[in-house]
Design an enzyme around this catalytic site. Structure first.
Site, short mmCIF file in Angstrom:
data_model
loop_
_atom_site.label_atom_id
_atom_site.label_comp_id
_atom_site.label_asym_id
_atom_site.label_seq_id
_atom_site.Cartn_x
_atom_site.Cartn_y
_atom_site.Cartn_z
N ASP A 26 -19.61 13.90 -11.40
CA ASP A 26 -21.28 14.12 -11.18
C ASP A 26 -21.56 15.49 -11.04
OD1 ASP A 26 -24.12 13.23 -10.97
OD2 ASP A 26 -23.67 12.99 -8.71
N CYS A 50 -30.95 8.15 -11.57
CA CYS A 50 -30.21 9.24 -11.04
C CYS A 50 -29.29 8.65 -9.97
CB CYS A 50 -30.90 10.40 -10.74
SG CYS A 50 -30.19 11.74 -9.73
N THR A 51 -28.20 8.90 -10.10
CA THR A 51 -27.14 8.39 -9.13
C THR A 51 -27.38 9.04 -7.78
OG1 THR A 51 -25.43 10.18 -9.76
CG2 THR A 51 -25.33 7.89 -11.03
N CYS A 97 -23.23 10.32 -13.87
CA CYS A 97 -24.35 10.89 -13.71
C CYS A 97 -25.21 10.60 -14.71
CB CYS A 97 -24.07 12.49 -13.71
SG CYS A 97 -25.35 13.72 -13.88
N ASN A 98 -26.74 10.17 -14.77
CA ASN A 98 -27.53 9.84 -15.85
C ASN A 98 -27.94 11.18 -16.67
OD1 ASN A 98 -28.98 6.94 -15.27
ND2 ASN A 98 -28.29 8.08 -13.17
N THR A 99 -28.03 12.29 -16.10
CA THR A 99 -28.26 13.36 -16.97
C THR A 99 -27.28 13.96 -17.63
OG1 THR A 99 -29.48 13.98 -14.48
CG2 THR A 99 -29.52 15.69 -16.48
N TYR A 110 -28.41 19.32 -12.52
CA TYR A 110 -28.13 19.37 -13.93
C TYR A 110 -29.59 19.04 -14.46
CZ TYR A 110 -22.84 18.98 -13.88
OH TYR A 110 -21.70 19.11 -13.99
N GLY A 111 -30.31 18.42 -13.70
CA GLY A 111 -31.51 17.90 -14.43
C GLY A 111 -32.74 19.10 -14.80
N1 DGL Z 1 -26.55 12.40 -10.19
C1 DGL Z 1 -27.16 13.03 -11.20
C2 DGL Z 1 -27.92 11.87 -12.16
O1 DGL Z 1 -27.60 10.72 -12.26
C3 DGL Z 1 -28.34 14.34 -10.81
C4 DGL Z 1 -28.51 14.95 -11.83
C5 DGL Z 1 -28.92 16.43 -11.36
O2 DGL Z 1 -28.04 17.01 -10.78
O3 DGL Z 1 -30.06 16.80 -11.48
O4 DGL Z 1 -28.63 12.31 -13.10
#
Ligand code: DGL
Length: 268
Positions: free
Chosen positions: A13, A187-188, A76-78, A45-46
């Protein structure tokens, strides 16, 4: 060379958020060994471009494969919504991803109004656009909010700051104004904000995420691929690596009497 079943399951993640998935996975699959990569140095990451998210996801995957992982959970969804197709093209290992749980919200919403809280990277992805099209087909209105600053807050480890809670109330107020009945945490990292969100939002709004379904899917895939481990050791050792602050990651790693969780700094 250990057999395939006995190799560890890898997680990555952009930071500590994927631990919310790991927690559910552990309940279902306690006889596995895990390696978790928290790429906190590169969070969030987003707000990055799709190309950057893909490059970071490739880097994390390579490292997990060097550690001999038999399967990789993109926690991680992103990263999933931007990079999982590319990962599947490049590597010959099974991947399990996570996407905002829009489908169950669509199917269960009585008011036909749902909310999604996710990163910009997820909300702007083609995979998410597909979910939106599905919602439209079901005559569901989606209120989307980008969780600006929320990943950074969870990464700081300090969730009960009163100024932050005030800002969060303002950020999510459109969900109340729009009278949604389901809020999807896309988002996790945000799963760790669930207790605060529950306090802020009316009881009529059900908050859901995809952690449990992902754990179930992982279990099913391991069985289908004959990769399920059955460690009967008294103590199982998991490894959690972060390229930032191990103290913060340690706060999120669950205590478990049967597991020895090694949290360490790694430059990756
Ligand atoms: N945990 C990531 C997700 O599920 C966070 C993404 C990020 O770092 O912006 O999207």
């Amino acid at each position: 060379m250990p057999n395939r079943r006995s190799r560890p399951i890898g997680f990555f993640d952009s930071g500590v958020g994927g631990i919310s998935i790991f927690n559910e996975v552990l309940k279902l699959l306690p006889n596995e060994e895990y390696i978790y990569l928290s790429d906190s140095k590169n969070a969030p990451y987003g707000i990055r471009s799709s190309q950057e998210i893909i490059a970071l996801s490739l880097k994390n995957t390579r490292l997990l494969l060097e550690q001999d992982c038999k399967l990789i959970v993109v926690a991680c969804n992103t990263a999933t919504t931007n990079a999982i197709d590319e990962l599947r093209l490049r590597f010959d290992v099974p991947f399990i991803g996570i996407e905002p749980a829009v489908k169950p919200a669509i199917l269960n919403s009585q008011l036909k109004r749902i909310g999604v809280l996710a990163t910009r990277g997820t909300l702007s992805s083609e995979l998410f656009a597909r979910s939106v099209r599905e919602a439209v087909q079901h005559q569901i209105k989606i209120t989307e909010i980008e969780g600006k600053g929320l990943v950074e807050r969870v990464e700081s480890g300090d969730l009960r700051d009163s100024k932050f809670i005030k800002e969060l109330k303002v950020l999510i107020s459109p969900f109340i104004q729009q009278r949604i009945d389901f809020l999807v945490l896309g988002c996790t990292h945000y799963s760790f904000l669930r207790p605060i969100l529950t306090d802020i939002l009316p009881d009529s709004i059900q908050i859901i995420d995809a952690a449990k379904p992902v754990a179930k899917r992982l279990d099913k895939i391991l069985q289908e691929l004959n990769l399920k481990n059955d460690l009967q050791r008294n103590i199982i050792e998991d490894r959690f690596y972060t390229n930032k602050d191990p103290k913060i990651l340690s706060r999120y790693v669950p205590a478990n009497s049967r597991r020895e969780s090694r949290v360490a700094y790694l430059d990756f």
